[in-house]
Design a protein around this motif. Structure first.
Motif, PDB file in Angstrom:
ATOM      1  N   GLY A  40      10.703  -3.476  65.123  1.00 39.66           N
ATOM      2  CA  GLY A  40       9.858  -3.646  64.509  1.00 39.66           C
ATOM      3  C   GLY A  40       8.237  -2.368  64.278  1.00 39.66           C
ATOM      4  N   ASP A  41       8.568  -1.207  64.436  1.00 44.50           N
ATOM      5  CA  ASP A  41       8.152   0.276  64.411  1.00 44.50           C
ATOM      6  C   ASP A  41       8.482   0.436  63.065  1.00 44.50           C
ATOM      7  N   ALA A  42       7.889   1.282  62.091  1.00 45.48           N
ATOM      8  CA  ALA A  42       8.497   1.441  60.583  1.00 45.48           C
ATOM      9  C   ALA A  42       8.407   3.067  60.825  1.00 45.48           C
ATOM     10  N   VAL A  43       9.312   3.626  60.509  1.00 51.10           N
ATOM     11  CA  VAL A  43       9.813   4.763  60.919  1.00 51.10           C
ATOM     12  C   VAL A  43      10.460   5.725  59.908  1.00 51.10           C
ATOM     13  N   GLU A  44      10.465   6.941  59.464  1.00 49.81           N
ATOM     14  CA  GLU A  44      10.957   7.583  59.161  1.00 49.81           C
ATOM     15  C   GLU A  44      12.139   8.617  59.289  1.00 49.81           C
ATOM     16  N   PHE A  45      13.357   8.529  58.507  1.00 51.62           N
ATOM     17  CA  PHE A  45      14.475   9.169  59.306  1.00 51.62           C
ATOM     18  C   PHE A  45      14.890   9.965  58.638  1.00 51.62           C
ATOM     19  N   GLN A  46      16.722  11.096  58.937  1.00 54.68           N
ATOM     20  CA  GLN A  46      17.651  11.721  58.207  1.00 54.68           C
ATOM     21  C   GLN A  46      18.406  10.782  57.881  1.00 54.68           C
ATOM     22  N   ILE A  47      19.660  10.956  56.867  1.00 57.74           N
ATOM     23  CA  ILE A  47      21.019  10.634  57.429  1.00 57.74           C
ATOM     24  C   ILE A  47      21.451  11.287  57.010  1.00 57.74           C
ATOM     25  N   ILE A  48      22.377  11.729  58.294  1.00 57.52           N
ATOM     26  CA  ILE A  48      23.911  12.849  58.431  1.00 57.52           C
ATOM     27  C   ILE A  48      25.036  11.644  57.951  1.00 57.52           C
ATOM     28  N   LEU A  49      26.178  11.963  58.061  1.00 55.32           N
ATOM     29  CA  LEU A  49      27.575  12.023  58.758  1.00 55.32           C
ATOM     30  C   LEU A  49      27.836  12.594  60.016  1.00 55.32           C
ATOM     31  N   GLY A  50      27.808  10.603  60.764  1.00 51.56           N
ATOM     32  CA  GLY A  50      27.923  11.274  62.179  1.00 51.56           C
ATOM     33  C   GLY A  50      29.823  10.796  62.050  1.00 51.56           C
TER      34      GLY A  50
END
Length: 69
Positions: A40-50
């Protein structure tokens, strides 16, 4: 940075998932720095190709402003 909401955390498997602003589910690996992040937490993140496709990295909880009355 992308924004989203944590929709699932599985401490047994060490994985979590975020629904981003576009409704896409993005998975992330739990590590000690994520111990304060909850469902339920609002988050910021980056996207990477794993190894298994797109994954979230650098997941940070967004601070909610505190209003004084």
């Amino acid at each position: 940075m992308r924004k989203g909401v944590v929709i699932h955390i599985d401490p047994v498997f060490g994985k979590g998932s975020i629904e981003d602003e576009n409704g896409q589910d993005i998975f992330f690996d739990l590590d000690p720095e994520h111990s304060h992040i909850n469902t339920g937490d609002a988050v910021e993140f980056q996207i990477i190709l794993g190894r298994d496709g797109l994954v979230a990295s650098d997941v940070q909880a967004m601070v909610q402003p505190q209003f004084q009355s």
